[in-house]
Design an enzyme around this catalytic site. Structure first.
Site, PDB file in Angstrom:
ATOM      1  N   ASP A 103       0.782  -1.238   0.000  1.00  0.00           N
ATOM      2  CA  ASP A 103       0.000   0.000   0.000  1.00  0.00           C
ATOM      3  C   ASP A 103       0.814   1.290   0.000  1.00  0.00           C
ATOM      4  OD1 ASP A 103       0.929   0.199   2.645  1.00  0.00           O
ATOM      5  OD2 ASP A 103      -0.946  -0.575   3.506  1.00  0.00           O
ATOM      6  N   HIS A 118       6.215  -8.059  -1.248  1.00  0.00           N
ATOM      7  CA  HIS A 118       5.100  -8.549  -2.064  1.00  0.00           C
ATOM      8  C   HIS A 118       4.679  -7.556  -3.149  1.00  0.00           C
ATOM      9  CE1 HIS A 118       3.885 -11.488   1.415  1.00  0.00           C
ATOM     10  NE2 HIS A 118       4.928 -11.900   0.723  1.00  0.00           N
ATOM     11  N   CYS A 126       2.640  -6.276 -18.029  1.00  0.00           N
ATOM     12  CA  CYS A 126       2.039  -7.203 -18.992  1.00  0.00           C
ATOM     13  C   CYS A 126       2.555  -8.619 -18.744  1.00  0.00           C
ATOM     14  CB  CYS A 126       2.394  -6.745 -20.406  1.00  0.00           C
ATOM     15  SG  CYS A 126       2.005  -7.967 -21.672  1.00  0.00           S
ATOM     16  N   CYS A 129       4.735  -9.650 -22.342  1.00  0.00           N
ATOM     17  CA  CYS A 129       6.030  -9.063 -22.712  1.00  0.00           C
ATOM     18  C   CYS A 129       6.723  -8.404 -21.528  1.00  0.00           C
ATOM     19  CB  CYS A 129       5.869  -8.063 -23.862  1.00  0.00           C
ATOM     20  SG  CYS A 129       5.109  -6.497 -23.370  1.00  0.00           S
ATOM     21  N   CYS A 150       1.759  -5.037 -26.695  1.00  0.00           N
ATOM     22  CA  CYS A 150       1.535  -6.333 -27.373  1.00  0.00           C
ATOM     23  C   CYS A 150       0.103  -6.855 -27.218  1.00  0.00           C
ATOM     24  CB  CYS A 150       2.528  -7.374 -26.846  1.00  0.00           C
ATOM     25  SG  CYS A 150       2.073  -8.039 -25.245  1.00  0.00           S
ATOM     26  N   THR A 188       1.270  -8.697  11.685  1.00  0.00           N
ATOM     27  CA  THR A 188       1.169  -9.778  10.685  1.00  0.00           C
ATOM     28  C   THR A 188       0.775 -11.076  11.373  1.00  0.00           C
ATOM     29  OG1 THR A 188       2.355 -11.116   9.037  1.00  0.00           O
ATOM     30  CG2 THR A 188       3.706 -10.111  10.763  1.00  0.00           C
ATOM     31  N   ASN A 213       1.087  -6.853  18.180  1.00  0.00           N
ATOM     32  CA  ASN A 213      -0.117  -7.351  17.522  1.00  0.00           C
ATOM     33  C   ASN A 213      -1.291  -7.216  18.486  1.00  0.00           C
ATOM     34  OD1 ASN A 213      -2.076  -9.128  16.070  1.00  0.00           O
ATOM     35  ND2 ASN A 213      -0.281  -9.746  14.899  1.00  0.00           N
ATOM     36  N   GLU A 215      -3.429  -9.465  18.830  1.00  0.00           N
ATOM     37  CA  GLU A 215      -3.642 -10.796  19.419  1.00  0.00           C
ATOM     38  C   GLU A 215      -2.407 -11.661  19.210  1.00  0.00           C
ATOM     39  OE1 GLU A 215      -7.160 -11.874  17.245  1.00  0.00           O
ATOM     40  OE2 GLU A 215      -5.997 -12.856  15.681  1.00  0.00           O
ATOM     41  N   ALA A 231      -0.800  -1.280  16.926  1.00  0.00           N
ATOM     42  CA  ALA A 231       0.508  -0.752  16.501  1.00  0.00           C
ATOM     43  C   ALA A 231       0.570   0.759  16.717  1.00  0.00           C
ATOM     44  CB  ALA A 231       0.730  -1.080  15.022  1.00  0.00           C
TER      45      ALA A 231
HETATM   46  C1  BJW Z   1      -3.046  -5.673  14.128  1.00  0.00           C
HETATM   47  C2  BJW Z   1      -3.891  -4.550  14.094  1.00  0.00           C
HETATM   48  C3  BJW Z   1      -3.413  -3.368  14.711  1.00  0.00           C
HETATM   49  C4  BJW Z   1      -4.886  -6.151  13.058  1.00  0.00           C
HETATM   50  N1  BJW Z   1      -2.207  -3.369  15.281  1.00  0.00           N
HETATM   51  N2  BJW Z   1      -1.873  -5.659  14.708  1.00  0.00           N
HETATM   52  C5  BJW Z   1       2.785 -24.874   3.175  1.00  0.00           C
HETATM   53  C6  BJW Z   1       3.714 -24.580   4.169  1.00  0.00           C
HETATM   54  C7  BJW Z   1       4.555 -23.479   4.050  1.00  0.00           C
HETATM   55  C8  BJW Z   1       4.493 -22.645   2.944  1.00  0.00           C
HETATM   56  C9  BJW Z   1       3.568 -22.943   1.967  1.00  0.00           C
HETATM   57  C10 BJW Z   1       2.740 -24.054   2.088  1.00  0.00           C
HETATM   58  N3  BJW Z   1       1.937 -24.077   0.990  1.00  0.00           N
HETATM   59  C11 BJW Z   1       2.261 -23.016   0.201  1.00  0.00           C
HETATM   60  C12 BJW Z   1       3.250 -22.338   0.780  1.00  0.00           C
HETATM   61  C13 BJW Z   1       3.899 -21.118   0.250  1.00  0.00           C
HETATM   62  C14 BJW Z   1       3.011 -19.901   0.381  1.00  0.00           C
HETATM   63  C15 BJW Z   1       2.530 -19.783   1.840  1.00  0.00           C
HETATM   64  O1  BJW Z   1       3.229 -19.295   2.685  1.00  0.00           O
HETATM   65  N4  BJW Z   1       1.305 -20.202   2.113  1.00  0.00           N
HETATM   66  C16 BJW Z   1       0.787 -20.211   3.502  1.00  0.00           C
HETATM   67  C17 BJW Z   1      -0.558 -19.521   3.542  1.00  0.00           C
HETATM   68  C18 BJW Z   1       0.734 -21.651   3.954  1.00  0.00           C
HETATM   69  N5  BJW Z   1       3.830 -18.768   0.029  1.00  0.00           N
HETATM   70  C19 BJW Z   1       4.010 -18.415  -1.237  1.00  0.00           C
HETATM   71  O2  BJW Z   1       3.433 -18.946  -2.157  1.00  0.00           O
HETATM   72  C20 BJW Z   1       4.996 -17.294  -1.474  1.00  0.00           C
HETATM   73  N6  BJW Z   1       5.926 -17.651  -2.466  1.00  0.00           N
HETATM   74  C21 BJW Z   1       6.745 -18.707  -2.321  1.00  0.00           C
HETATM   75  O3  BJW Z   1       6.746 -19.403  -1.321  1.00  0.00           O
HETATM   76  O4  BJW Z   1       7.596 -18.899  -3.393  1.00  0.00           O
HETATM   77  C22 BJW Z   1       8.307 -20.132  -3.467  1.00  0.00           C
HETATM   78  C23 BJW Z   1       7.449 -21.085  -4.255  1.00  0.00           C
HETATM   79  C24 BJW Z   1       7.305 -20.890  -5.615  1.00  0.00           C
HETATM   80  C25 BJW Z   1       6.550 -21.798  -6.351  1.00  0.00           C
HETATM   81  C26 BJW Z   1       5.895 -22.856  -5.721  1.00  0.00           C
HETATM   82  C27 BJW Z   1       6.025 -23.014  -4.347  1.00  0.00           C
HETATM   83  C28 BJW Z   1       6.805 -22.122  -3.612  1.00  0.00           C
HETATM   84  C29 BJW Z   1       4.289 -16.057  -1.979  1.00  0.00           C
HETATM   85  C30 BJW Z   1       3.364 -15.468  -0.960  1.00  0.00           C
HETATM   86  C31 BJW Z   1       2.657 -14.257  -1.543  1.00  0.00           C
HETATM   87  C32 BJW Z   1       1.602 -13.695  -0.605  1.00  0.00           C
HETATM   88  N7  BJW Z   1       0.843 -12.719  -1.304  1.00  0.00           N
HETATM   89  C33 BJW Z   1      -0.167 -11.961  -0.593  1.00  0.00           C
HETATM   90  C34 BJW Z   1      -0.878 -11.048  -1.615  1.00  0.00           C
HETATM   91  C35 BJW Z   1       0.030  -9.882  -2.007  1.00  0.00           C
HETATM   92  C36 BJW Z   1      -0.625  -8.955  -2.936  1.00  0.00           C
HETATM   93  C37 BJW Z   1      -1.820  -8.278  -2.342  1.00  0.00           C
HETATM   94  O5  BJW Z   1      -1.714  -7.519  -1.376  1.00  0.00           O
HETATM   95  O6  BJW Z   1      -2.917  -8.507  -2.875  1.00  0.00           O
HETATM   96  O7  BJW Z   1       0.447 -11.187   0.434  1.00  0.00           O
HETATM   97  S1  BJW Z   1      -1.356 -12.948   0.303  1.00  0.00           S
HETATM   98  C38 BJW Z   1      -1.481 -11.864   1.694  1.00  0.00           C
HETATM   99  O8  BJW Z   1      -0.922 -12.491   2.883  1.00  0.00           O
HETATM  100  C39 BJW Z   1      -0.550 -10.690   1.360  1.00  0.00           C
HETATM  101  C40 BJW Z   1       0.056 -10.395   2.700  1.00  0.00           C
HETATM  102  O9  BJW Z   1       1.254  -9.654   2.529  1.00  0.00           O
HETATM  103  C41 BJW Z   1       0.250 -11.762   3.278  1.00  0.00           C
HETATM  104  C42 BJW Z   1       0.395 -11.784   4.784  1.00  0.00           C
HETATM  105  O10 BJW Z   1      -0.743 -11.298   5.403  1.00  0.00           O
HETATM  106  P1  BJW Z   1      -0.603 -10.382   6.708  1.00  0.00           P
HETATM  107  O11 BJW Z   1       0.031  -9.100   6.335  1.00  0.00           O
HETATM  108  O12 BJW Z   1       0.038 -11.148   7.791  1.00  0.00           O
HETATM  109  O13 BJW Z   1      -2.135 -10.048   7.029  1.00  0.00           O
HETATM  110  P2  BJW Z   1      -3.199 -10.887   7.925  1.00  0.00           P
HETATM  111  O14 BJW Z   1      -4.539 -10.360   7.573  1.00  0.00           O
HETATM  112  O15 BJW Z   1      -2.992 -12.329   7.784  1.00  0.00           O
HETATM  113  O16 BJW Z   1      -2.836 -10.514   9.433  1.00  0.00           O
HETATM  114  C43 BJW Z   1      -3.041  -9.214   9.968  1.00  0.00           C
HETATM  115  C44 BJW Z   1      -2.534  -9.218  11.388  1.00  0.00           C
HETATM  116  O17 BJW Z   1      -2.622  -7.910  11.901  1.00  0.00           O
HETATM  117  C45 BJW Z   1      -3.335 -10.123  12.346  1.00  0.00           C
HETATM  118  O18 BJW Z   1      -2.422 -10.914  13.120  1.00  0.00           O
HETATM  119  C46 BJW Z   1      -4.051  -9.128  13.262  1.00  0.00           C
HETATM  120  O19 BJW Z   1      -4.229  -9.627  14.585  1.00  0.00           O
HETATM  121  C47 BJW Z   1      -3.115  -7.959  13.239  1.00  0.00           C
HETATM  122  N8  BJW Z   1      -3.690  -6.623  13.495  1.00  0.00           N
HETATM  123  N9  BJW Z   1      -5.017  -4.837  13.479  1.00  0.00           N
HETATM  124  C48 BJW Z   1      -1.450  -4.466  15.329  1.00  0.00           C
HETATM  125  N10 BJW Z   1      -4.155  -2.192  14.781  1.00  0.00           N
HETATM  126 ZN    ZN Z   2       2.867  -6.729 -23.503  1.00  0.00          ZN
END
Ligand code: BJW
Ligand code: ZN
Length: 250
Positions: A103, A118, A126, A129, A150, A188, A213, A215, A231
């Site tokens: 963001d 991320h 694209c 290309c 393209c 997170t 966090n 929680e 936070a």
């Molecule tokens: C507060 C608050 C306040 C609220 N104050 N706190 C099995 C085991 C291990 C790994 C894997 C598996 N199966 C698959 C995987 C890999 C996978 C993964 O980790 N999956 C898990 C879900 C199991 N990871 C991937 O695929 C990554 N790539 C990779 O591993 O490459 C190697 C590979 C390649 C090919 C094949 C296999 C492996 C890529 C991960 C990409 C994640 N993308 C996203 C979207 C980004 C774009 C977008 O924004 O749209 O990233 S998903 C989403 O989750 C986003 C976030 O960055 C990410 C994390 O979420 P985040 O930020 O933690 O948010 P929340 O909502 O979960 O938590 C918010 C927290 O805030 C909470 O705790 C609240 O309590 C707290 N909170 N208010 C303080 N005021």
């Molecule tokens: Zn293109």
């Protein structure tokens, strides 16, 4: 918020700070988190939308989600948590802010050394290309933008599930986690890898690790301290302590 004696002692000594942030830090700006009932967009789990197959199946739906978020982000401002992190950066010699967020609110708050794991929601490219297109045109068929060079599908420049993180960015994040003396993990759920491996990387390299966090998370047990609260309430206390100790003018 009253900080522990141990944390105050660490804050006095620390020169090298590394922070990992997630969606929770932007929640107080009005940006929804991903998980939990509040975080769901039209009842979709992030795993259902944030992947390449979903995009190919239904680019219109996925762009609708991103455009909803892009428009929201343009209307919000950084909060006290973002601002406190920018102040901490001014108070230490070596500071790295690693964010999973797309963001741009950290930079808007004044943070300089930001690693975006991320991607960035305001950028797109694209899939055929690779041409960058940061002003995609949504007026075409099905409101899905097409490449001006393209004709290929244009996608948001973010990292979806199953995709590699930008390698040099993640390597730099790992180096920052390894060399820091204080590691702060903020807003997170710490379940998405490889970002979620960074607290352990820092801990194994000897850093004092804290979690901020509202929680406890699946990783809480690995941290030296979990500070429960918003936070925007907790990070200003940490920034105040550092600035007081280092004599930085607020
Ligand atoms: C507060 C608050 C306040 C609220 N104050 N706190 C099995 C085991 C291990 C790994 C894997 C598996 N199966 C698959 C995987 C890999 C996978 C993964 O980790 N999956 C898990 C879900 C199991 N990871 C991937 O695929 C990554 N790539 C990779 O591993 O490459 C190697 C590979 C390649 C090919 C094949 C296999 C492996 C890529 C991960 C990409 C994640 N993308 C996203 C979207 C980004 C774009 C977008 O924004 O749209 O990233 S998903 C989403 O989750 C986003 C976030 O960055 C990410 C994390 O979420 P985040 O930020 O933690 O948010 P929340 O909502 O979960 O938590 C918010 C927290 O805030 C909470 O705790 C609240 O309590 C707290 N909170 N208010 C303080 N005021
Ligand atoms: Zn293109």
């Amino acid at each position: 918020m009253k900080l522990s004696d141990e944390l105050c002692r660490i804050l006095q000594e620390t020169r090298t700070v590394c922070v990992l942030t997630g969606a929770g830090i932007s929640a107080e700006s009005g940006v929804p988190t991903f998980r939990g009932a509040e975080g769901l967009w039209k009842k979709f789990r992030p795993e259902e939308l944030a992947n390449f197959d979903a995009f190919i199946r239904n680019p219109q739906l996925v762009w609708e989600w991103y455009n909803y978020r892009r428009q929201l982000i343009e209307t919000v401002t950084p909060n006290q948590g973002h601002i406190a992190l920018a102040r901490i950066e001014q108070g230490v010699d070596d500071f790295t802010l690693i964010t999973q967020n797309v963001d741009n609110l950290h930079r808007r708050a004044g943070s300089k050394n930001v690693l975006e794991l991320h991607g960035n929601i305001m950028q797109s490219y694209c899939i055929e290309c690779g041409a960058k297109d940061d002003h995609p045109d949504f007026s075409g068929e099905n409101k899905v933008p097409r490449c001006k060079t393209c004709g290929g599908l244009v996608r948001p420049d973010v990292v979806w599930f199953g995709e590699m993180l930008p390698q040099h960015v993640f390597e730099e994040a790992e180096r920052a986690a390894q060399r820091c003396s204080l590691f702060i993990c903020v807003g997170t759920s710490a379940i998405v890898y490889p970002a979620a491996s960074l607290p352990m990387t820092a801990k194994q390299a000897g850093a004092y690790t804290i979690e901020v966090n509202i929680e406890r998370t699946e990783q809480s047990r690995i941290f030296d301290e979990t500070l429960l609260g918003k936070a925007g309430d907790i990070l200003p206390s940490i920034a105040d302590s550092i600035q007081l100790i280092k004599g930085v003018k607020a």
